[in-house]
Design a protein around this motif. Structure first.
Motif, PDB file in Angstrom:
ATOM      1  N   ALA A 147      17.934   0.474  20.075  1.00 19.75           N
ATOM      2  CA  ALA A 147      16.598   0.542  20.696  1.00 19.75           C
ATOM      3  C   ALA A 147      15.685   1.441  19.868  1.00 19.75           C
ATOM      4  O   ALA A 147      14.510   1.116  19.643  1.00 19.75           O
ATOM      5  CB  ALA A 147      16.709   1.051  22.127  1.00 19.75           C
ATOM      6  N   HIS A 148      16.219   2.558  19.387  1.00 20.97           N
ATOM      7  CA  HIS A 148      15.427   3.439  18.529  1.00 20.97           C
ATOM      8  C   HIS A 148      15.074   2.736  17.220  1.00 20.97           C
ATOM      9  O   HIS A 148      13.951   2.855  16.718  1.00 20.97           O
ATOM     10  CB  HIS A 148      16.176   4.739  18.251  1.00 20.97           C
ATOM     11  CG  HIS A 148      15.416   5.677  17.375  1.00 20.97           C
ATOM     12  ND1 HIS A 148      14.258   6.292  17.776  1.00 20.97           N
ATOM     13  CD2 HIS A 148      15.641   6.074  16.099  1.00 20.97           C
ATOM     14  CE1 HIS A 148      13.797   7.036  16.788  1.00 20.97           C
ATOM     15  NE2 HIS A 148      14.617   6.921  15.763  1.00 20.97           N
ATOM     16  N   ARG A 193      14.585  -0.431  16.833  1.00 22.64           N
ATOM     17  CA  ARG A 193      13.485  -1.372  17.122  1.00 22.64           C
ATOM     18  C   ARG A 193      12.139  -0.651  17.161  1.00 22.64           C
ATOM     19  O   ARG A 193      11.120  -1.205  16.731  1.00 22.64           O
ATOM     20  CB  ARG A 193      13.749  -2.115  18.430  1.00 22.64           C
ATOM     21  CG  ARG A 193      14.807  -3.200  18.289  1.00 22.64           C
ATOM     22  CD  ARG A 193      14.876  -4.118  19.502  1.00 22.64           C
ATOM     23  NE  ARG A 193      15.357  -3.441  20.691  1.00 22.64           N
ATOM     24  CZ  ARG A 193      16.627  -3.373  21.063  1.00 22.64           C
ATOM     25  NH1 ARG A 193      17.554  -3.948  20.331  1.00 22.64           N
ATOM     26  NH2 ARG A 193      16.971  -2.746  22.165  1.00 22.64           N
ATOM     27  N   LYS A 194      12.115   0.600  17.635  1.00 25.72           N
ATOM     28  CA  LYS A 194      10.873   1.387  17.625  1.00 25.72           C
ATOM     29  C   LYS A 194      10.436   1.686  16.198  1.00 25.72           C
ATOM     30  O   LYS A 194       9.251   1.624  15.879  1.00 25.72           O
ATOM     31  CB  LYS A 194      11.058   2.686  18.405  1.00 25.72           C
ATOM     32  CG  LYS A 194      11.158   2.488  19.894  1.00 25.72           C
ATOM     33  CD  LYS A 194      11.353   3.811  20.611  1.00 25.72           C
ATOM     34  CE  LYS A 194      11.527   3.586  22.097  1.00 25.72           C
ATOM     35  NZ  LYS A 194      11.754   4.840  22.824  1.00 25.72           N
ATOM     36  N   VAL A 195      11.399   2.006  15.347  1.00 25.24           N
ATOM     37  CA  VAL A 195      11.093   2.250  13.928  1.00 25.24           C
ATOM     38  C   VAL A 195      10.518   0.987  13.305  1.00 25.24           C
ATOM     39  O   VAL A 195       9.503   1.035  12.601  1.00 25.24           O
ATOM     40  CB  VAL A 195      12.350   2.732  13.165  1.00 25.24           C
ATOM     41  CG1 VAL A 195      12.090   2.779  11.666  1.00 25.24           C
ATOM     42  CG2 VAL A 195      12.804   4.083  13.684  1.00 25.24           C
ATOM     43  N   HIS A 236      15.185  -1.505   7.923  1.00 22.23           N
ATOM     44  CA  HIS A 236      15.731  -0.337   8.613  1.00 22.23           C
ATOM     45  C   HIS A 236      17.184  -0.651   8.950  1.00 22.23           C
ATOM     46  O   HIS A 236      17.476  -1.695   9.527  1.00 22.23           O
ATOM     47  CB  HIS A 236      14.944  -0.013   9.883  1.00 22.23           C
ATOM     48  CG  HIS A 236      15.506   1.147  10.639  1.00 22.23           C
ATOM     49  ND1 HIS A 236      15.511   2.422  10.129  1.00 22.23           N
ATOM     50  CD2 HIS A 236      16.098   1.215  11.852  1.00 22.23           C
ATOM     51  CE1 HIS A 236      16.077   3.227  11.007  1.00 22.23           C
ATOM     52  NE2 HIS A 236      16.444   2.523  12.060  1.00 22.23           N
ATOM     53  N   ASN A 248       3.523  -2.172  12.294  1.00 22.73           N
ATOM     54  CA  ASN A 248       2.134  -1.775  12.560  1.00 22.73           C
ATOM     55  C   ASN A 248       1.475  -1.180  11.319  1.00 22.73           C
ATOM     56  O   ASN A 248       0.327  -1.486  11.015  1.00 22.73           O
ATOM     57  CB  ASN A 248       2.072  -0.782  13.722  1.00 22.73           C
ATOM     58  CG  ASN A 248       2.388  -1.417  15.046  1.00 22.73           C
ATOM     59  OD1 ASN A 248       2.271  -2.632  15.216  1.00 22.73           O
ATOM     60  ND2 ASN A 248       2.813  -0.610  16.005  1.00 22.73           N
ATOM     61  N   THR A 287       8.986  -1.477  14.779  1.00 19.03           N
ATOM     62  CA  THR A 287       7.641  -1.713  15.327  1.00 19.03           C
ATOM     63  C   THR A 287       6.617  -0.828  14.614  1.00 19.03           C
ATOM     64  O   THR A 287       5.534  -1.286  14.248  1.00 19.03           O
ATOM     65  CB  THR A 287       7.618  -1.447  16.844  1.00 19.03           C
ATOM     66  OG1 THR A 287       8.534  -2.352  17.471  1.00 19.03           O
ATOM     67  CG2 THR A 287       6.229  -1.639  17.421  1.00 19.03           C
ATOM     68  N   HIS A 288       6.969   0.437  14.398  1.00 17.53           N
ATOM     69  CA  HIS A 288       6.072   1.346  13.680  1.00 17.53           C
ATOM     70  C   HIS A 288       5.814   0.839  12.261  1.00 17.53           C
ATOM     71  O   HIS A 288       4.666   0.806  11.805  1.00 17.53           O
ATOM     72  CB  HIS A 288       6.675   2.758  13.639  1.00 17.53           C
ATOM     73  CG  HIS A 288       5.932   3.700  12.754  1.00 17.53           C
ATOM     74  ND1 HIS A 288       4.713   4.223  13.090  1.00 17.53           N
ATOM     75  CD2 HIS A 288       6.236   4.188  11.517  1.00 17.53           C
ATOM     76  CE1 HIS A 288       4.285   5.011  12.107  1.00 17.53           C
ATOM     77  NE2 HIS A 288       5.191   4.997  11.139  1.00 17.53           N
ATOM     78  N   THR A 298      14.329   6.891   9.736  1.00 22.17           N
ATOM     79  CA  THR A 298      13.453   7.544  10.716  1.00 22.17           C
ATOM     80  C   THR A 298      12.779   8.772  10.135  1.00 22.17           C
ATOM     81  O   THR A 298      11.654   9.075  10.479  1.00 22.17           O
ATOM     82  CB  THR A 298      14.237   7.944  11.979  1.00 22.17           C
ATOM     83  OG1 THR A 298      15.338   8.766  11.592  1.00 22.17           O
ATOM     84  CG2 THR A 298      14.750   6.730  12.708  1.00 22.17           C
TER      85      THR A 298
END
Length: 167
Positions: free
Chosen positions: A61-62, A64-66, A36, A72, A68-69, A11
């Motif tokens: 959950a955090h 999964r956000k990493v 990750h 992208n 996704t970033h 992160t």
């Protein structure tokens, strides 16, 4: 020289490491595998009455956000890329060993890591680069987060020879 680059994304160093990975992939016309690793082990250091499952769920959950970033960023660069997330078991596995295992699974030619954090309590945390070198016979590159003006050798990426025996 390299056809597949495994980039371990945390992160704190996601953008720095991804930039280095994209540059290396362009230079060598290589595929990127971004990884990750979610490590729930630090949760053991908390209070005994906390809801461990809830904390691990929030960490995942955090993660999964990493992911996704990362996806992208890599999609916008039009590079061939794969993005993975691994959640470590409660014991018996280190982040470095997990990175080495994924490097073996994907047949990565190079492992790209972010620079070790410099927070005051870092002696409590794993030295991921050393563990990756110990567990993998693949070369690693550590991407510097910032340039130290007093030290010219830190102005670029650092290379470590990973010619140790696989354990």
């Amino acid at each position: 020289m390299f056809t597949k680059i495994l980039v371990a994304v945390s992160t704190g160093s996601a953008d720095t490491v991804l930039t280095s990975a994209i540059e290396a992939a362009r230079k060598y016309d290589a595929q990127i595998v971004a990884l990750h690793v979610v490590d729930p082990t630090p949760c053991y250091l908390g209070a005994a009455d906390c809801n461990f499952d809830l904390i691990v769920e929030a960490m995942t959950a955090h993660g999964r956000k990493v992911v996704t970033h990362v996806r992208n960023v890599l999609d916008n660069q039009a590079r061939t890329a794969e993005v993975r997330m691994v959640t470590l078991p409660m014991s018996g596995m280190t982040i470095g060993r997990a990175i080495a295992i994924v490097a073996d699974e994907t047949a990565a030619d190079l492992i790209l890591l972010g620079e070790r954090s410099s927070f005051p309590w870092r002696w409590l945390s794993e030295d991921v680069a050393s563990e990756v070198v110990r567990c993998s016979g693949r070369p690693i590159q550590v991407a510097a987060d910032r340039i130290n003006s007093r030290s010219a050798h830190r102005a670029g990426s650092h290379w470590a020879d990973a010619s140790t025996i696989r354990i």
